[in-house]
Write an enzyme that holds these catalytic residues in place. Structure first.
Site, mmCIF file in Angstrom:
data_model
loop_
_atom_site.group_PDB
_atom_site.id
_atom_site.type_symbol
_atom_site.label_atom_id
_atom_site.label_comp_id
_atom_site.label_asym_id
_atom_site.label_seq_id
_atom_site.Cartn_x
_atom_site.Cartn_y
_atom_site.Cartn_z
ATOM 1 N N ASP A 22 0.813 -1.203 0.029
ATOM 2 C CA ASP A 22 -0.139 -0.011 -0.009
ATOM 3 C C ASP A 22 0.804 1.374 0.160
ATOM 4 O O ASP A 22 1.613 1.296 0.867
ATOM 5 C CB ASP A 22 -0.841 -0.164 1.260
ATOM 6 C CG ASP A 22 -1.792 1.318 1.434
ATOM 7 O OD1 ASP A 22 -1.951 1.891 0.302
ATOM 8 O OD2 ASP A 22 -2.144 1.386 2.656
ATOM 9 N N ASP A 26 -4.081 3.887 2.501
ATOM 10 C CA ASP A 26 -5.547 3.485 2.636
ATOM 11 C C ASP A 26 -5.805 2.203 3.126
ATOM 12 O O ASP A 26 -7.164 1.855 3.130
ATOM 13 C CB ASP A 26 -6.307 4.072 1.629
ATOM 14 C CG ASP A 26 -5.971 3.299 0.456
ATOM 15 O OD1 ASP A 26 -5.197 2.295 0.366
ATOM 16 O OD2 ASP A 26 -6.367 3.351 -0.850
ATOM 17 N N ASP A 30 -1.928 -1.133 -4.026
ATOM 18 C CA ASP A 30 -2.161 -0.347 -5.268
ATOM 19 C C ASP A 30 -1.000 -0.650 -6.206
ATOM 20 O O ASP A 30 0.029 -1.051 -5.888
ATOM 21 C CB ASP A 30 -2.355 1.164 -4.911
ATOM 22 C CG ASP A 30 -1.235 1.512 -3.681
ATOM 23 O OD1 ASP A 30 -0.135 1.453 -4.000
ATOM 24 O OD2 ASP A 30 -1.745 2.163 -2.900
ATOM 25 N N ASP A 201 -9.798 -15.273 -17.303
ATOM 26 C CA ASP A 201 -10.560 -15.680 -16.277
ATOM 27 C C ASP A 201 -11.605 -16.499 -16.768
ATOM 28 O O ASP A 201 -12.466 -16.132 -17.696
ATOM 29 C CB ASP A 201 -11.227 -14.610 -15.455
ATOM 30 C CG ASP A 201 -11.722 -14.931 -14.073
ATOM 31 O OD1 ASP A 201 -11.095 -15.377 -13.379
ATOM 32 O OD2 ASP A 201 -13.064 -14.639 -14.246
ATOM 33 N N GLU A 275 -7.680 -19.811 -17.544
ATOM 34 C CA GLU A 275 -7.971 -20.462 -16.409
ATOM 35 C C GLU A 275 -9.087 -21.286 -17.053
ATOM 36 O O GLU A 275 -10.297 -20.752 -17.172
ATOM 37 C CB GLU A 275 -8.586 -19.409 -15.651
ATOM 38 C CG GLU A 275 -8.806 -19.994 -14.250
ATOM 39 C CD GLU A 275 -10.188 -19.499 -13.600
ATOM 40 O OE1 GLU A 275 -10.325 -19.704 -12.264
ATOM 41 O OE2 GLU A 275 -11.034 -18.821 -14.165
HETATM 42 C C1 NOJ Z 1 -11.671 -17.224 -11.178
HETATM 43 C C2 NOJ Z 1 -11.049 -15.923 -10.314
HETATM 44 O O1 NOJ Z 1 -9.853 -16.707 -10.146
HETATM 45 C C3 NOJ Z 1 -11.902 -15.649 -9.263
HETATM 46 O O2 NOJ Z 1 -11.143 -15.322 -8.137
HETATM 47 C C4 NOJ Z 1 -13.246 -15.112 -9.549
HETATM 48 O O3 NOJ Z 1 -13.824 -15.043 -8.154
HETATM 49 C C5 NOJ Z 1 -13.886 -15.955 -10.504
HETATM 50 N N1 NOJ Z 1 -12.938 -16.420 -11.554
HETATM 51 C C6 NOJ Z 1 -14.840 -15.165 -11.074
HETATM 52 O O4 NOJ Z 1 -14.429 -14.078 -11.750
#
Ligand code: NOJ
Length: 535
Positions: A22, A26, A30, A201, A275
């Site tokens: 940080d 705050d 960041d 993601d 992912e």
């Molecule tokens: C996978 C991400 O790594 C996770 O943190 C997130 O909650 C879910 N996808 C939804 O985006």
């Protein structure tokens, strides 16, 4: 940069920006905080950093609820700060991977706000998955969100919208060309700003099929899809074979288009890692066919037991499946969604496993704090922020424990992370685990990681496949030895609670814990420890 393409055997350091450092007091990490610690990141010997989302977001799901994918949330700084971070990383020969979230937006995104104001059947609603209620008023199907509770939320005019995660994360409709075009714009935006790649993601979730059909065990399926919920692996795998909303063929079309976009940047070698938690595991390799993405996460090590049979099978399978598409595996022991490896399998075991994995072919991902041997933070329920905790009425505690900020220095919490009150409390018991303390202790986990990553670069990256020397196939069952030869290095892991002799030859170059002895011409590996020997 040590090999070509740069990502092939890179070590990639995952930073959860809110928990890293940080810079403005705050209580939340960041982007300038990350920039100020780049020398530390570089000193670990990693090649790249992956930044979890820092985009404009109401932060209902740690920033994975994106309200504007082409801007920075004020809690993290601004676009200039993002640019500066990238410039400074590149100066240090570190690549930067941004985390892109294409499966859903935040309900605060202007598109969703417009959809709420528009009529059923409108083009604004078509960007998401809006459906009418069943005749009896119930949601279109019985799916349970991965964070618990129904996957559907009703809006004022009676329609429901689909959200596989929190109700504040409406799923996007990827059959809609506008969605495709907007994401391509986002990819270009960040590449033009300087990023070198993307972590994608929920890469397996973009295309939905059978949206109106029920599942036979929606709650079981929701649990099976969570890395932080323990479940018998056979049961989990059987359920994972039945997911109706993941891993549909249409997703691959999207990645083929993205690949062309990435390749159009030529020698910048833009990469993307998916992912994609899919079943059976062979399906994951489809995401990294030569005209799709570059890497796919292998999540096996995030849940695997510390057991030589399990680990032998897992490594074998990952290497051989990837080979079918001419790719190398990825390895990760921890991330922001799973219990930290030191808490899950034990501190010494976590060090041993890290050293074992750093020798393997492929790319290694390290979650910030893993190098310090951090366990999950112990939290009170009143500290928790993960939507899972709230959506399951506390039945599932969620992922906050893995996200407690890093301890940097000093002997009092919050250990230099912030001059303010950290967003999650850092336990005073982490006093010995600060970066400062570990730097001063040559036997620390931090030194192990730094030494191992240096040796990995020097002797292992680019040195081809492995030959097993000791494994369950060599009679070493369950809790005993695993060992392989790669290039000129023999890697041995002793999983048992007592010292074990092995046939490794060569000079000891690193050990994860304890002292390697010699007995009758054999090397003796300490309990719960790994060692590397150089021929
Ligand atoms: C996978 C991400 O790594 C996770 O943190 C997130 O909650 C879910 N996808 C939804 O985006």
């Amino acid at each position: 940069m040590n090999s070509s393409p740069w990502w092939k055997e890179a070590t990639i350091y995952q930073i959860y920006p809110r928990s890293f450092f940080d810079s403005d007091g705050d209580g939340e990490g960041d982007l300038p905080g990350v920039t100020s610690k780049l020398d530390y990141v570089k000193s670990l010997g990693v090649d790249a950093l992956w930044l979890s989302p820092f985009y404009t977001s109401p932060n209902r799901d740690g920033g994975y609820d994106v309200a504007n994918p082409r801007d920075v949330d004020p809690r993290f700084g601004n676009l200039e700060d993002a640019k500066e971070l990238i410039v400074q990383a590149h100066k240090r020969d570190l690549r930067v991977i941004a985390d892109i979230v294409p499966n859903h937006f935040s309900d605060q995104h202007e598109w969703f706000q417009a959809a709420l104001k528009s009529n059923p059947g409108s083009k604004e609603r078509d960007r998401f998955h809006f459906y009418d209620a069943n005749e009896d008023g119930t949601p279109p199907n019985n799916w349970i969100s991965i964070f618990g509770g129904p996957s559907w939320t009703q809006v004022e005019d009676g329609q429901f919208y689909l959200h596989l995660f929190d109700s504040s994360q409406p799923d996007l409709n990827w059959e809609n060309p506008e969605v495709n075009a907007d994401f391509e714009k986002t990819l270009r935006f960040w590449i033009d700003l300087g990023v070198d790649g993307f972590r994608v993601d929920v890469a397996h979730g973009l295309i939905k099929e059978d949206v109106l059909t029920n599942h036979f065990d929606p709650q079981g399926l929701s649990n099976a899809l969570r890395l932080d919920v323990a479940m018998d692996s056979q049961k989990r795998n059987a359920l994972l074979l039945t997911v109706p909303y993941f891993d549909r063929q249409g997703v691959h079309e999207i990645y083929r288009k993205w690949r062309k976009l990435f390749d159009s940047y030529g020698d910048r070698e833009i990469m993307a890692v998916a992912e994609a938690w899919v079943h059976p595991p062979v399906n994951a390799t489809r995401y990294i066919r030569t005209d799709e993405l570059h890497q796919v996460f292998n999540f096996d090590l995030l849940t695997a037991e510390f057991n030589s049979d399990v680990l032998f099978d897992l490594v074998e399978r990952s290497i051989s499946l990837n080979a079918t598409v001419n790719a190398l595996p990825t390895w990760a022991l921890s991330n922001h969604d799973s219990t930290r490896v030191a808490s899950r399998i034990g501190d010494e075991q976590a060090r041993a496993l890290a050293l074992f994995v750093f020798g393997l072919p492929g790319s290694a991902y390290v979650f910030a704090g893993q190098e310090l041997g951090l366990p999950d933070g112990q939290l009170q329920d009143s500290d928790r922020q993960d939507p899972t905790f709230f959506r399951t009425n506390g039945a599932i505690k969620g992922r906050d424990g893995a996200r407690v900020p890093l301890p940097w220095s000093g002997d009092t919490t919050p250990f230099g992370f912030s001059t303010g009150k950290p967003w999650l409390p850092i336990s005073q018991s982490w006093e010995d685990l600060t970066v400062e303390n570990e730097l001063a202790d040559p036997k620390s986990s931090l030194h192990l990681y730094r030494n191992a990553l240096e040796l990995r670069k020097e002797f292992l990256v680019g040195s081809g496949g492995i030959t097993w020397l000791e494994s369950s196939q060599h009679g070493h069952k369950n809790d005993s030895l695993l060992s392989y030869l790669r290039g000129s290095v023999t890697v041995v892991m002793n999983l048992s609670d007592s010292a074990k002799e092995c046939d490794a030859t060569g000079k000891l170059i690193i050990v994860s814990g304890g002292i390697v002895d010699a007995r009758d011409g054999k090397k003796v590996i300490p309990a719960r420890s790994s060692a590397w020997f150089l021929a």
